[in-house]
Design an enzyme around this catalytic site. Structure first.
Site, short mmCIF file in Angstrom:
data_model
loop_
_atom_site.label_atom_id
_atom_site.label_comp_id
_atom_site.label_asym_id
_atom_site.label_seq_id
_atom_site.Cartn_x
_atom_site.Cartn_y
_atom_site.Cartn_z
N CYS A 113 0.81 -1.23 0.00
CA CYS A 113 0.00 0.00 0.00
C CYS A 113 0.84 1.27 0.00
O CYS A 113 0.34 2.35 -0.30
CB CYS A 113 -0.94 0.01 1.19
SG CYS A 113 -1.87 -1.52 1.33
N HIS A 253 -3.73 6.73 2.86
CA HIS A 253 -4.06 5.43 2.26
C HIS A 253 -5.43 5.00 2.77
O HIS A 253 -5.72 5.11 3.97
CB HIS A 253 -2.99 4.41 2.64
CG HIS A 253 -3.39 3.00 2.33
ND1 HIS A 253 -3.87 2.64 1.09
CD2 HIS A 253 -3.42 1.89 3.10
CE1 HIS A 253 -4.16 1.35 1.11
NE2 HIS A 253 -3.91 0.87 2.32
N ASN A 283 -10.04 -1.11 0.02
CA ASN A 283 -8.60 -0.91 0.05
C ASN A 283 -8.00 -1.43 -1.26
O ASN A 283 -8.04 -2.63 -1.53
CB ASN A 283 -8.03 -1.68 1.25
CG ASN A 283 -6.52 -1.56 1.38
OD1 ASN A 283 -5.83 -1.16 0.43
ND2 ASN A 283 -5.99 -1.92 2.53
C1 LIG Z 1 -9.85 -6.11 9.56
C2 LIG Z 1 -10.55 -5.19 10.55
C3 LIG Z 1 -11.65 -4.42 9.81
C4 LIG Z 1 -11.21 -6.03 11.61
O1 LIG Z 1 -11.84 -5.18 12.54
P1 LIG Z 1 -11.63 -5.39 14.09
O2 LIG Z 1 -12.48 -4.41 14.76
O3 LIG Z 1 -10.14 -5.35 14.35
O4 LIG Z 1 -12.22 -6.81 14.29
P2 LIG Z 1 -11.49 -8.12 14.89
O5 LIG Z 1 -10.48 -8.64 13.92
O6 LIG Z 1 -11.04 -7.82 16.28
O7 LIG Z 1 -12.70 -9.11 14.93
C5 LIG Z 1 -13.81 -8.87 15.78
C6 LIG Z 1 -14.84 -9.94 15.50
O8 LIG Z 1 -15.44 -9.73 14.22
C7 LIG Z 1 -15.37 -10.91 13.45
N1 LIG Z 1 -15.27 -10.58 12.03
C8 LIG Z 1 -14.14 -10.42 11.30
N2 LIG Z 1 -14.47 -10.11 10.04
C9 LIG Z 1 -15.82 -10.05 9.98
C10 LIG Z 1 -16.75 -9.78 8.97
N3 LIG Z 1 -16.37 -9.47 7.73
N4 LIG Z 1 -18.06 -9.79 9.29
C11 LIG Z 1 -18.50 -10.08 10.51
N5 LIG Z 1 -17.65 -10.37 11.52
C12 LIG Z 1 -16.34 -10.35 11.27
C13 LIG Z 1 -14.17 -11.65 13.99
O9 LIG Z 1 -14.27 -13.03 13.71
C14 LIG Z 1 -14.26 -11.36 15.46
O10 LIG Z 1 -15.20 -12.21 16.03
P3 LIG Z 1 -14.96 -12.86 17.49
O11 LIG Z 1 -14.92 -11.68 18.41
O12 LIG Z 1 -16.14 -13.73 17.65
O13 LIG Z 1 -13.67 -13.59 17.39
C15 LIG Z 1 -9.57 -4.19 11.18
O14 LIG Z 1 -8.75 -4.86 12.11
C16 LIG Z 1 -8.68 -3.50 10.19
O15 LIG Z 1 -9.15 -2.77 9.35
N6 LIG Z 1 -7.37 -3.70 10.31
C17 LIG Z 1 -6.41 -3.11 9.42
C18 LIG Z 1 -6.46 -3.89 8.15
C19 LIG Z 1 -5.72 -3.20 7.06
O16 LIG Z 1 -5.73 -2.01 7.00
N7 LIG Z 1 -5.15 -4.01 6.20
C20 LIG Z 1 -4.45 -3.54 5.09
C21 LIG Z 1 -3.19 -2.90 5.49
S1 LIG Z 1 -2.87 -1.64 4.44
#
Ligand SMILES: CC(C)(COP(=O)(O)OP(=O)(O)OC[C@H]1O[C@@H](n2cnc3c(N)ncnc32)[C@H](O)[C@@H]1OP(=O)(O)O)[C@@H](O)C(=O)NCCC(=O)NCCS
Length: 326
Positions: A113, A253, A283
């Site tokens: 990214c 980004h 993204n």
């Molecule tokens: C991926 C992201 C959206 C997840 O959000 P989060 O608030 O961190 O959520 P978590 O990973 O802690 O998951 C929380 C719960 O939601 C669930 N979950 C994950 N994806 C899900 C989806 N698409 N729909 C519903 N539930 C989902 C998980 O399984 C977890 O459930 P649990 O509590 O029963 O285990 C977030 O962490 C993020 O954006 N991270 C950065 C990613 C990024 O920018 N990547 C590219 C780098 S440039």
């Protein structure tokens, strides 16, 4: 020594769209979860017969036309991508040939990214050093090819597209004022796709076990992303002698709306000056900043003399920032 600046932008993306409602039918998720946790409503998805350079070339043609130069004037083609058309040759060379930029040196840059800001940083040095007059920097990705549509933690995030910039000499006080790029490979497994390379190869076994798909530790990435984008933004502002409140436009980004908001608030950039298109594109990795900047120009959100801050974070992990006076 001439300053280097961005002369023009262009962007292109597939017509195909995958909405949150579409994803609800594929994995256990909901529009409500995706919207509140990421800000994403839809993402563009390439058709099977579409490939990275197709969109890179369309975005580049737009940028070249708007810069009022000829493709043969370009000295440098940098294609920032982690989803190249093929392993060999570089997608940059395929773009060069398609455009007719025959005088250029062309290559790919794999910084995920942060690729566009890495490319802009290199182009800035080459233009200022007199080794290039015009550089084309393209960020282009077909990320959906490497997304496992059974993995709800990644399949809601990524989309496809391309954005391109023509950089060239500009008159002081315009141009790129400061740049910083960083990486830390100790966090490589925060976001990675192990299959398809020389380590695990491409075999029926690697495919059946999904080694070619993106794997992501979203939670860990989130924290590193916020911290590093804040730090690197402060660095480029400090170096150029500006405060965040001087910035007219902040183009981060587009990874997650909550990351964007956290970074902007901590930097104390007024949210009205922060550009976000994540709801429409998701993204798109290296394409995200150049697509966003192109949309800002189209919408009249950048005027000559504006101070523009861009900051990125991505797999590697890599991060960087560029501050420029438009
Ligand atoms: C991926 C992201 C959206 C997840 O959000 P989060 O608030 O961190 O959520 P978590 O990973 O802690 O998951 C929380 C719960 O939601 C669930 N979950 C994950 N994806 C899900 C989806 N698409 N729909 C519903 N539930 C989902 C998980 O399984 C977890 O459930 P649990 O509590 O029963 O285990 C977030 O962490 C993020 O954006 N991270 C950065 C990613 C990024 O920018 N990547 C590219 C780098 S440039």
């Amino acid at each position: 020594m001439a300053n280097a600046g961005i002369l023009s932008m262009g962007s292109a993306y597939p017509e195909g769209v995958l909405t949150n409602a579409d994803l609800e039918k594929m994995v256990e998720t909901s529009d409500e979860w995706i919207t509140t946790r990421t800000g994403i409503k839809q993402r563009h998805k390439a058709a099977e017969n579409e490939y990275t350079s197709l969109f890179a070339v369309r975005a580049s043609r737009q940028a070249i036309e708007r810069a009022r130069i000829d493709a043969s004037d370009i000295d440098l083609v940098i294609c920032a991508t982690v989803t190249p058309d093929q392993i060999l040759p570089a997608t940059g060379c395929l773009i060069q040939a398609e455009l007719g930029a025959h005088r250029a040196a062309a290559f790919d840059l794999a910084a995920a990214c942060s690729g566009f800001l890495y490319g802009l940083t290199l182009a800035n040095q080459m233009i200022r050093g007199g080794q290039a007059r015009y550089a084309l920097i393209v960020g282009a990705e077909i990320l959906t090819r490497y997304v496992d549509y059974k993995d709800r933690s990644t399949c809601v995030i990524f989309g496809d597209g391309a954005g391109a910039a023509v950089a060239g000499p500009v008159e002081h006080p315009r141009g790129i004022l400061s740049t910083r790029i960083y990486s830390d490979g100790r966090f490589a497994e925060h976001l990675y796709a192990p299959g398809g390379g020389t380590r695990y190869g491409s075999t029926p076994e690697t495919f059946s076990s999904g080694l070619h798909y993106f794997k992501m530790r979203g939670n860990e990435l989130f924290k590193v992303a916020v911290r590093s984008m804040i730090d690197v933004s402060r660095e480029v502002l400090d170096e150029a002698g500006y405060k965040a409140s001087d910035v007219q436009l902040f183009v981060p980004h587009q990874a997650n709306q909550r990351i964007t908001d956290a970074v902007a608030d901590k930097l104390e950039v007024d949210r009205a000056r922060v550009y976000s298109n994540i709801s429409m594109h998701g993204n798109t990795s290296s394409a995200s900043i150049p697509i966003a900047l192109d949309e800002c120009l189209e919408a009249g959100r950048v005027r000559e003399g504006d101070l523009v801050l861009m900051a990125s974070f991505g797999g590697g992990v890599t991060w960087g920032a560029v501050l420029l006076r438009w």
